[in-house]
Design a protein around this motif. Structure first.
Motif, PDB file in Angstrom:
ATOM      1  N   UNK A  29      -8.566  -2.809  -1.994  1.00 44.88           N
ATOM      2  CA  UNK A  29      -8.345  -2.033  -3.204  1.00 44.88           C
ATOM      3  C   UNK A  29      -8.277  -2.962  -4.399  1.00 44.88           C
ATOM      4  N   UNK A  30      -8.522  -2.427  -5.568  1.00 49.75           N
ATOM      5  CA  UNK A  30      -8.478  -3.254  -6.767  1.00 49.75           C
ATOM      6  C   UNK A  30      -7.069  -3.782  -6.975  1.00 49.75           C
ATOM      7  N   UNK A  31      -6.956  -4.854  -7.769  1.00 53.18           N
ATOM      8  CA  UNK A  31      -5.637  -5.439  -8.052  1.00 53.18           C
ATOM      9  C   UNK A  31      -4.704  -4.390  -8.632  1.00 53.18           C
ATOM     10  N   UNK A  32      -5.238  -3.530  -9.485  1.00 52.66           N
ATOM     11  CA  UNK A  32      -4.416  -2.509 -10.122  1.00 52.66           C
ATOM     12  C   UNK A  32      -3.794  -1.598  -9.073  1.00 52.66           C
ATOM     13  N   UNK A  33      -4.561  -1.183  -8.079  1.00 54.91           N
ATOM     14  CA  UNK A  33      -4.055  -0.279  -7.048  1.00 54.91           C
ATOM     15  C   UNK A  33      -3.004  -0.940  -6.183  1.00 54.91           C
ATOM     16  N   UNK A  34      -3.155  -2.223  -5.921  1.00 52.63           N
ATOM     17  CA  UNK A  34      -2.180  -2.915  -5.079  1.00 52.63           C
ATOM     18  C   UNK A  34      -0.808  -2.885  -5.732  1.00 52.63           C
ATOM     19  N   UNK A  35      -0.786  -3.042  -7.066  1.00 51.76           N
ATOM     20  CA  UNK A  35       0.495  -3.090  -7.752  1.00 51.76           C
ATOM     21  C   UNK A  35       1.053  -1.703  -8.045  1.00 51.76           C
ATOM     22  N   UNK A  36       0.225  -0.659  -7.898  1.00 51.82           N
ATOM     23  CA  UNK A  36       0.689   0.687  -8.176  1.00 51.82           C
ATOM     24  C   UNK A  36       1.502   1.271  -7.024  1.00 51.82           C
ATOM     25  N   UNK A  37       1.366   0.739  -5.843  1.00 51.52           N
ATOM     26  CA  UNK A  37       2.069   1.341  -4.719  1.00 51.52           C
ATOM     27  C   UNK A  37       3.554   1.037  -4.799  1.00 51.52           C
ATOM     28  N   UNK A  38       4.378   1.936  -4.318  1.00 53.40           N
ATOM     29  CA  UNK A  38       5.829   1.726  -4.408  1.00 53.40           C
ATOM     30  C   UNK A  38       6.291   0.576  -3.529  1.00 53.40           C
ATOM     31  N   UNK A  39       7.390  -0.005  -3.925  1.00 51.53           N
ATOM     32  CA  UNK A  39       7.962  -1.115  -3.176  1.00 51.53           C
ATOM     33  C   UNK A  39       8.524  -0.599  -1.854  1.00 51.53           C
ATOM     34  N   UNK A  40       8.260  -1.315  -0.778  1.00 44.33           N
ATOM     35  CA  UNK A  40       8.754  -0.924   0.543  1.00 44.33           C
ATOM     36  C   UNK A  40      10.214  -1.301   0.728  1.00 44.33           C
ATOM     37  N   UNK A  41      10.820  -0.758   1.773  1.00 45.30           N
ATOM     38  CA  UNK A  41      12.235  -0.989   2.054  1.00 45.30           C
ATOM     39  C   UNK A  41      12.513  -2.465   2.300  1.00 45.30           C
ATOM     40  N   UNK A  55     -11.239   4.358   8.821  1.00 43.40           N
ATOM     41  CA  UNK A  55     -11.709   4.909   7.542  1.00 43.40           C
ATOM     42  C   UNK A  55     -10.530   5.305   6.649  1.00 43.40           C
ATOM     43  N   UNK A  56      -9.452   5.766   7.244  1.00 40.51           N
ATOM     44  CA  UNK A  56      -8.268   6.140   6.473  1.00 40.51           C
ATOM     45  C   UNK A  56      -7.503   4.893   6.045  1.00 40.51           C
ATOM     46  N   UNK A  57      -7.306   3.954   6.977  1.00 37.03           N
ATOM     47  CA  UNK A  57      -6.443   2.797   6.719  1.00 37.03           C
ATOM     48  C   UNK A  57      -7.086   1.736   5.836  1.00 37.03           C
ATOM     49  N   UNK A  58      -8.396   1.597   5.835  1.00 34.62           N
ATOM     50  CA  UNK A  58      -9.042   0.477   5.143  1.00 34.62           C
ATOM     51  C   UNK A  58      -8.787   0.477   3.640  1.00 34.62           C
ATOM     52  N   UNK A  59      -8.499   1.616   3.059  1.00 31.24           N
ATOM     53  CA  UNK A  59      -8.264   1.689   1.616  1.00 31.24           C
ATOM     54  C   UNK A  59      -6.782   1.705   1.249  1.00 31.24           C
ATOM     55  N   UNK A  60      -5.903   1.619   2.221  1.00 32.29           N
ATOM     56  CA  UNK A  60      -4.468   1.682   1.957  1.00 32.29           C
ATOM     57  C   UNK A  60      -3.937   0.289   1.627  1.00 32.29           C
ATOM     58  N   UNK A  61      -3.256   0.176   0.497  1.00 37.30           N
ATOM     59  CA  UNK A  61      -2.735  -1.123   0.047  1.00 37.30           C
ATOM     60  C   UNK A  61      -1.743  -1.700   1.053  1.00 37.30           C
ATOM     61  N   UNK A  62      -0.890  -0.851   1.613  1.00 34.68           N
ATOM     62  CA  UNK A  62       0.110  -1.343   2.561  1.00 34.68           C
ATOM     63  C   UNK A  62      -0.565  -1.921   3.810  1.00 34.68           C
TER      64      UNK A  62
END
Length: 193
Positions: free
Chosen positions: A112-124, A75-82
């Motif tokens: 998540x919506x396309x907008x949310x996917x692009x809002x997350x910070x870039x990973x290392x 339930x926590x992970x399913x909405x996380x873009x990463x």
């Protein structure tokens, strides 16, 4: 994760980094499998079933082989873009699609919506790959510039050699004319005698 756990751990907990890593791997494996089962159920589009019923069906299907203890994690992970990006990566890398190793992206219908996917910070790792590509492209651009300079220098040297050859040819012609004039003058002097 170990640093986060240490900062937020319950009083008296002494889990090692290895223990935390193994627990996270178990959570990933079980939640991935559950996502695959849920996606399969969602694809069937069973009429008249709402989201809660499809989740219940997925839990029942999963529990045929063992209990599903990580519903709260799912339930926590399913909405996380990463998380969804990682599942897509696993799915695109040719992961097997059997019951033990299913890697479906975010349990269809819950991405998540396309907008949310692009809002997350870039990973290392992504930043490193991007930096490597940029440095490779700038290195190749520098190489192209150097190659262009080298080509221009060669063209310039060829042009200089052609001009020098023309000058030498003119000098040869001038010397030949001077010799001819000198011979005519010598012949004229000989005739006067």
């Amino acid at each position: 994760m170990h640093e986060y756990f240490n900062a937020n751990k319950p009083q008296g907990s002494t889990r090692s980094q290895n223990a935390i890593q193994n627990r996270w791997l178990l959570i990933q494996k079980c939640v991935n499998k559950f996502c695959g089962i849920k996606s399969a159920i969602d694809r069937r589009h069973e009429s008249g079933k709402n989201e809660a019923d499809r989740i219940e069906d997925a839990i029942n299907m999963y529990e045929r082989k063992g209990p599903f203890q990580f519903l709260h994690c799912w339930k926590i992970l399913r909405d996380q873009a990463k998380w969804n990006d990682k599942l897509l990566e696993l799915n695109n890398n040719g992961g097997k699609n059997n019951e033990d190793n299913v890697a479906e992206p975010g349990c269809e219908g819950e991405l998540p919506s396309e907008k949310n996917v692009h809002d997350r910070p870039e990973g290392r790792d992504t930043a490193k790959r991007r930096s490597r590509r940029e440095s490779e492209s700038s290195a190749s651009t520098a190489f192209e510039v150097l190659q262009h300079i080298h080509d221009n220098r060669e063209k310039s040297q060829l042009k200089e050699e052609e001009q020098l050859q023309q000058i030498l040819n003119r000098n040869d012609e001038k010397l030949n004319l001077q010799r001819a004039v000198l011979k005519v003058q010598m012949d004229a002097i000989e005739l006067k005698k």
